[in-house]
Motif scaffolding. Structure first.
Motif, PDB file in Angstrom:
ATOM      1  N   MET A  86       0.833  -1.206   0.000  1.00  0.00           N
ATOM      2  CA  MET A  86       0.000   0.000   0.000  1.00  0.00           C
ATOM      3  C   MET A  86       0.868   1.258   0.000  1.00  0.00           C
ATOM      4  O   MET A  86       0.560   2.231  -0.677  1.00  0.00           O
ATOM      5  N   SER A  87       1.954   1.228   0.739  1.00  0.00           N
ATOM      6  CA  SER A  87       2.883   2.353   0.742  1.00  0.00           C
ATOM      7  C   SER A  87       3.537   2.492  -0.635  1.00  0.00           C
ATOM      8  O   SER A  87       3.731   3.598  -1.137  1.00  0.00           O
ATOM      9  N   ALA A  88       3.870   1.357  -1.252  1.00  0.00           N
ATOM     10  CA  ALA A  88       4.481   1.373  -2.584  1.00  0.00           C
ATOM     11  C   ALA A  88       3.542   2.011  -3.603  1.00  0.00           C
ATOM     12  O   ALA A  88       3.980   2.789  -4.457  1.00  0.00           O
ATOM     13  N   LEU A  89       2.257   1.683  -3.525  1.00  0.00           N
ATOM     14  CA  LEU A  89       1.278   2.281  -4.445  1.00  0.00           C
ATOM     15  C   LEU A  89       1.252   3.792  -4.314  1.00  0.00           C
ATOM     16  O   LEU A  89       1.044   4.509  -5.295  1.00  0.00           O
ATOM     17  N   GLY A  90       1.483   4.300  -3.116  1.00  0.00           N
ATOM     18  CA  GLY A  90       1.488   5.740  -2.901  1.00  0.00           C
ATOM     19  C   GLY A  90       2.685   6.433  -3.522  1.00  0.00           C
ATOM     20  O   GLY A  90       2.621   7.610  -3.861  1.00  0.00           O
ATOM     21  N   TYR A  91       3.784   5.714  -3.680  1.00  0.00           N
ATOM     22  CA  TYR A  91       4.974   6.319  -4.278  1.00  0.00           C
ATOM     23  C   TYR A  91       4.920   6.311  -5.804  1.00  0.00           C
ATOM     24  O   TYR A  91       5.293   7.289  -6.442  1.00  0.00           O
ATOM     25  N   ASN A  92       4.504   5.198  -6.402  1.00  0.00           N
ATOM     26  CA  ASN A  92       4.375   5.163  -7.863  1.00  0.00           C
ATOM     27  C   ASN A  92       3.402   4.059  -8.258  1.00  0.00           C
ATOM     28  O   ASN A  92       3.787   2.898  -8.392  1.00  0.00           O
ATOM     29  N   LEU A  93       2.166   4.449  -8.437  1.00  0.00           N
ATOM     30  CA  LEU A  93       1.091   3.535  -8.799  1.00  0.00           C
ATOM     31  C   LEU A  93       1.412   2.795 -10.094  1.00  0.00           C
ATOM     32  O   LEU A  93       1.224   1.581 -10.197  1.00  0.00           O
ATOM     33  N   LEU A  94       1.909   3.520 -11.082  1.00  0.00           N
ATOM     34  CA  LEU A  94       2.189   2.941 -12.396  1.00  0.00           C
ATOM     35  C   LEU A  94       3.244   1.844 -12.323  1.00  0.00           C
ATOM     36  O   LEU A  94       3.085   0.773 -12.918  1.00  0.00           O
ATOM     37  N   THR A  95       4.298   2.071 -11.576  1.00  0.00           N
ATOM     38  CA  THR A  95       5.351   1.065 -11.428  1.00  0.00           C
ATOM     39  C   THR A  95       4.811  -0.193 -10.773  1.00  0.00           C
ATOM     40  O   THR A  95       5.043  -1.302 -11.258  1.00  0.00           O
ATOM     41  N   VAL A  96       4.113  -0.026  -9.678  1.00  0.00           N
ATOM     42  CA  VAL A  96       3.614  -1.180  -8.928  1.00  0.00           C
ATOM     43  C   VAL A  96       2.642  -1.998  -9.769  1.00  0.00           C
ATOM     44  O   VAL A  96       2.707  -3.232  -9.772  1.00  0.00           O
ATOM     45  N   LEU A  97       1.779  -1.326 -10.514  1.00  0.00           N
ATOM     46  CA  LEU A  97       0.817  -2.053 -11.346  1.00  0.00           C
ATOM     47  C   LEU A  97       1.469  -2.743 -12.542  1.00  0.00           C
ATOM     48  O   LEU A  97       0.937  -3.732 -13.047  1.00  0.00           O
ATOM     49  N   SER A  98       2.611  -2.233 -13.002  1.00  0.00           N
ATOM     50  CA  SER A  98       3.268  -2.840 -14.160  1.00  0.00           C
ATOM     51  C   SER A  98       4.168  -4.024 -13.782  1.00  0.00           C
ATOM     52  O   SER A  98       4.497  -4.847 -14.634  1.00  0.00           O
ATOM     53  N   LEU A  99       4.556  -4.133 -12.515  1.00  0.00           N
ATOM     54  CA  LEU A  99       5.484  -5.194 -12.108  1.00  0.00           C
ATOM     55  C   LEU A  99       4.985  -6.614 -12.376  1.00  0.00           C
ATOM     56  O   LEU A  99       5.768  -7.451 -12.829  1.00  0.00           O
ATOM     57  N   PRO A 100       3.719  -6.947 -12.121  1.00  0.00           N
ATOM     58  CA  PRO A 100       3.278  -8.314 -12.431  1.00  0.00           C
ATOM     59  C   PRO A 100       3.418  -8.667 -13.911  1.00  0.00           C
ATOM     60  O   PRO A 100       3.844  -9.770 -14.251  1.00  0.00           O
ATOM     61  N   VAL A 101       3.103  -7.727 -14.789  1.00  0.00           N
ATOM     62  CA  VAL A 101       3.224  -7.986 -16.226  1.00  0.00           C
ATOM     63  C   VAL A 101       4.687  -8.144 -16.618  1.00  0.00           C
ATOM     64  O   VAL A 101       5.055  -9.063 -17.358  1.00  0.00           O
ATOM     65  N   LEU A 102       5.545  -7.253 -16.113  1.00  0.00           N
ATOM     66  CA  LEU A 102       6.980  -7.350 -16.419  1.00  0.00           C
ATOM     67  C   LEU A 102       7.584  -8.634 -15.862  1.00  0.00           C
ATOM     68  O   LEU A 102       8.386  -9.295 -16.522  1.00  0.00           O
ATOM     69  N   GLY A 103       7.196  -8.991 -14.648  1.00  0.00           N
ATOM     70  CA  GLY A 103       7.689 -10.230 -14.042  1.00  0.00           C
ATOM     71  C   GLY A 103       7.244 -11.453 -14.820  1.00  0.00           C
ATOM     72  O   GLY A 103       8.035 -12.371 -15.065  1.00  0.00           O
ATOM     73  N   TYR A 104       5.983 -11.471 -15.217  1.00  0.00           N
ATOM     74  CA  TYR A 104       5.458 -12.582 -16.006  1.00  0.00           C
ATOM     75  C   TYR A 104       6.211 -12.710 -17.325  1.00  0.00           C
ATOM     76  O   TYR A 104       6.628 -13.807 -17.714  1.00  0.00           O
ATOM     77  N   ALA A 105       6.419 -11.588 -18.014  1.00  0.00           N
ATOM     78  CA  ALA A 105       7.127 -11.609 -19.291  1.00  0.00           C
ATOM     79  C   ALA A 105       8.556 -12.120 -19.108  1.00  0.00           C
ATOM     80  O   ALA A 105       9.061 -12.900 -19.929  1.00  0.00           O
TER      81      ALA A 105
END
Length: 155
Positions: A86-105
């Motif tokens: 939750m703290s991470a989402l507050g710093y950069n929502l876009l980064t946190v939301l993109s990590l699962p896709v990048l990790g999967y790829a």
């Protein structure tokens, strides 16, 4: 297809990189990338980006006073490493939301490089790419508007 310049990614069967006249296999590329990710995560775990002097200031922020789409990424990743999503989402929502896709790829690519059965790879068509560009630019603009609730997008 042959590559003329050294250091460029080839499009042949093995997707190797030419380095000083020698090919580096896709397996070696993924092992190296994984090692670099682990090293960077280790440094980020121990050096808190919230403490002044540990990392340089974002050049865009330093020059303009405005947040770029990547501002807050190190702080967000640091928080994720400490188990604070939750703290991470507050710093950069876009980064946190993109990590699962990048990790999967990354994982799917690594599995295929090692010839392990893998699920479907991430395929992004041109319309989705343009949608992502639009989304990133929109995020960039919105996080710099000093109005509630948009201020929550700034790190």
């Amino acid at each position: 297809m042959q590559v003329q310049d050294k250091g460029l990614l080839t499009t042949d069967h093995h997707r190797s990189i030419l380095m000083q006249g020698r090919r580096v296999s896709a397996r070696a590329q993924y092992v190296l990338a994984g090692a670099l990710i682990l090293m960077a995560a280790t440094v980020l775990y121990f050096l808190d980006p919230r403490e002044p002097g540990n990392y340089p200031v974002c050049p865009f922020l330093g020059l303009t006073g405005y947040h770029c789409p990547g501002c807050g990424t190190l702080r967000a990743l640091h928080q994720l490493l400490y188990g604070n999503p939750m703290s991470a989402l507050g710093y950069n929502l876009l980064t946190v939301l993109s990590l699962p896709v990048l990790g999967y790829a990354f994982v799917v690519g690594a599995l295929r490089a090692f010839r392990v059965p893998a699920p479907a790879s991430v395929f992004i068509n041109s319309k989705l790419i343009w949608g992502l560009v639009f989304g990133i630019v929109t995020f960039w603009v919105l996080r710099n508007i000093p109005v509630e609730p948009l201020q929550a997008l700034a790190p």
